[in-house]
Scaffold this motif. Structure first.
Motif, PDB file in Angstrom:
ATOM      1  N   GLY A  14      63.576 159.224  13.117  1.00 32.48           N
ATOM      2  CA  GLY A  14      64.903 159.802  12.997  1.00 32.48           C
ATOM      3  C   GLY A  14      65.969 158.727  13.114  1.00 32.48           C
ATOM      4  N   GLN A  15      67.221 159.169  13.229  1.00 34.19           N
ATOM      5  CA  GLN A  15      68.350 158.249  13.324  1.00 34.19           C
ATOM      6  C   GLN A  15      68.475 157.637  14.714  1.00 34.19           C
ATOM      7  OE1 GLN A  15      70.486 157.384  10.904  1.00 34.19           O
ATOM      8  NE2 GLN A  15      69.691 158.733   9.314  1.00 34.19           N
ATOM      9  N   GLY A  16      67.897 158.304  15.698  1.00 31.59           N
ATOM     10  CA  GLY A  16      68.041 157.831  17.065  1.00 31.59           C
ATOM     11  C   GLY A  16      69.381 158.243  17.659  1.00 31.59           C
ATOM     12  N   THR A  17      69.518 158.013  18.947  1.00 32.42           N
ATOM     13  CA  THR A  17      70.779 158.286  19.635  1.00 32.42           C
ATOM     14  C   THR A  17      71.130 157.079  20.493  1.00 32.42           C
ATOM     15  OG1 THR A  17      71.973 159.907  21.005  1.00 32.42           O
ATOM     16  CG2 THR A  17      69.668 159.507  21.582  1.00 32.42           C
ATOM     17  N   GLN A  18      72.372 156.633  20.383  1.00 30.38           N
ATOM     18  CA  GLN A  18      72.808 155.420  21.067  1.00 30.38           C
ATOM     19  C   GLN A  18      73.128 155.719  22.529  1.00 30.38           C
ATOM     20  OE1 GLN A  18      73.338 152.018  19.891  1.00 30.38           O
ATOM     21  NE2 GLN A  18      73.560 151.715  22.107  1.00 30.38           N
ATOM     22  N   VAL A  19      72.566 154.924  23.413  1.00 29.58           N
ATOM     23  CA  VAL A  19      72.892 154.967  24.840  1.00 29.58           C
ATOM     24  C   VAL A  19      73.505 153.627  25.209  1.00 29.58           C
ATOM     25  CG1 VAL A  19      71.965 155.086  27.172  1.00 29.58           C
ATOM     26  CG2 VAL A  19      71.099 156.634  25.399  1.00 29.58           C
ATOM     27  N   TYR A  70      67.773 155.169  21.254  1.00 34.07           N
ATOM     28  CA  TYR A  70      66.579 155.882  21.709  1.00 34.07           C
ATOM     29  C   TYR A  70      66.056 156.798  20.597  1.00 34.07           C
ATOM     30  CZ  TYR A  70      67.235 154.238  26.463  1.00 34.07           C
ATOM     31  OH  TYR A  70      67.337 153.441  27.580  1.00 34.07           O
ATOM     32  N   TYR A  71      64.747 156.753  20.414  1.00 39.77           N
ATOM     33  CA  TYR A  71      64.067 157.521  19.377  1.00 39.77           C
ATOM     34  C   TYR A  71      62.910 158.320  19.992  1.00 39.77           C
ATOM     35  CZ  TYR A  71      66.122 153.880  16.336  1.00 39.77           C
ATOM     36  OH  TYR A  71      66.967 153.018  15.702  1.00 39.77           O
ATOM     37  N   CYS A  72      62.569 159.411  19.347  1.00 40.87           N
ATOM     38  CA  CYS A  72      61.361 160.131  19.735  1.00 40.87           C
ATOM     39  C   CYS A  72      60.463 160.260  18.507  1.00 40.87           C
ATOM     40  CB  CYS A  72      61.685 161.507  20.300  1.00 40.87           C
ATOM     41  SG  CYS A  72      62.518 162.606  19.154  1.00 40.87           S
ATOM     42  N   GLN A 131      55.006 167.433   7.217  1.00 42.87           N
ATOM     43  CA  GLN A 131      55.465 166.303   8.017  1.00 42.87           C
ATOM     44  C   GLN A 131      56.604 166.762   8.920  1.00 42.87           C
ATOM     45  OE1 GLN A 131      57.308 162.852   5.966  1.00 42.87           O
ATOM     46  NE2 GLN A 131      55.603 161.664   6.794  1.00 42.87           N
ATOM     47  N   VAL A 132      56.494 166.468  10.205  1.00 45.23           N
ATOM     48  CA  VAL A 132      57.513 166.864  11.166  1.00 45.23           C
ATOM     49  C   VAL A 132      58.586 165.789  11.243  1.00 45.23           C
ATOM     50  CG1 VAL A 132      57.958 167.390  13.593  1.00 45.23           C
ATOM     51  CG2 VAL A 132      55.876 168.241  12.483  1.00 45.23           C
ATOM     52  N   GLN A 133      59.821 166.219  11.232  1.00 45.69           N
ATOM     53  CA  GLN A 133      60.941 165.297  11.400  1.00 45.69           C
ATOM     54  C   GLN A 133      61.566 165.499  12.776  1.00 45.69           C
ATOM     55  OE1 GLN A 133      63.367 166.194   7.918  1.00 45.69           O
ATOM     56  NE2 GLN A 133      62.428 164.484   6.818  1.00 45.69           N
ATOM     57  N   PHE A 134      62.150 164.423  13.303  1.00 45.79           N
ATOM     58  CA  PHE A 134      62.718 164.454  14.648  1.00 45.79           C
ATOM     59  C   PHE A 134      64.194 164.110  14.603  1.00 45.79           C
ATOM     60  CE2 PHE A 134      58.860 165.018  17.042  1.00 45.79           C
ATOM     61  CZ  PHE A 134      57.882 164.554  16.181  1.00 45.79           C
ATOM     62  N   ALA A 135      64.968 164.798  15.439  1.00 45.96           N
ATOM     63  CA  ALA A 135      66.401 164.534  15.557  1.00 45.96           C
ATOM     64  C   ALA A 135      66.739 164.349  17.023  1.00 45.96           C
ATOM     65  CB  ALA A 135      67.198 165.690  14.961  1.00 45.96           C
ATOM     66  N   GLU A 136      67.256 163.169  17.349  1.00 46.66           N
ATOM     67  CA  GLU A 136      67.612 162.848  18.717  1.00 46.66           C
ATOM     68  C   GLU A 136      69.103 163.069  18.947  1.00 46.66           C
ATOM     69  OE1 GLU A 136      64.404 160.112  17.071  1.00 46.66           O
ATOM     70  OE2 GLU A 136      66.421 160.677  16.469  1.00 46.66           O
ATOM     71  N   SER A 137      69.443 163.470  20.165  1.00 41.97           N
ATOM     72  CA  SER A 137      70.848 163.681  20.519  1.00 41.97           C
ATOM     73  C   SER A 137      71.032 163.499  22.020  1.00 41.97           C
ATOM     74  CB  SER A 137      71.307 165.082  20.102  1.00 41.97           C
ATOM     75  OG  SER A 137      70.564 166.066  20.795  1.00 41.97           O
ATOM     76  N   GLY A 138      72.286 163.442  22.434  1.00 43.76           N
ATOM     77  CA  GLY A 138      72.589 163.379  23.856  1.00 43.76           C
ATOM     78  C   GLY A 138      73.014 162.017  24.361  1.00 43.76           C
TER      79      GLY A 138
END
Length: 112
Positions: A103-108, A92-94, A1-8
């Motif tokens: 993932g946790q997502g990244t706040q914009v 925002y999530y991918c 299972q692939v996990q995703f980590a968002e940033s930026g």
């Protein structure tokens, strides 16, 4: 299972730009990958997609302002966001399609 980590993500003024990064824990070279966002009190919505061949899709609200891209050598997908508006404020999530673990997502936050 692939996990995703968002940033930026971050706080930016209207009209500004941000570049979001999505790092996958494994290969996504054969996957269609999506960027989603979820604003407070709203359902998660699809923002942009990139196919394994580099084809792209954008929801109408972000066309001409956002650009999705991928680097399979880095197991990464990016979302360049320009001319940001207050209505772009969201987490925002991918994920790949079909979506697996989120993932946790990244706040914009777009605000003056």
């Amino acid at each position: 299972q692939v996990q995703f980590a968002e940033s930026g993500g971050g706080l930016v003024q209207p009209g500004g730009s941000l570049r979001l990064s999505c790092a996958a824990s494994g290969s996504i070279s054969s996957d269609l990958v999506d960027w989603y966002r979820q604003a407070p009190g709203k359902q998660r919505e699809l923002v942009a997609s990139v196919t394994l061949y580099g084809g792209t899709y954008y929801t109408e609200a972000v066309k001409g302002r956002f650009t999705i891209s991928r680097d399979n050598s880095k197991n990464a997908v990016y979302l360049q966001m320009n001319s940001l508006k207050s209505e772009d404020t969201a987490v925002y999530y991918c994920n790949r399609r079909p979506a697996e673990v989120w993932g946790q997502g990244t706040q914009v936050t777009v605000s003056s």
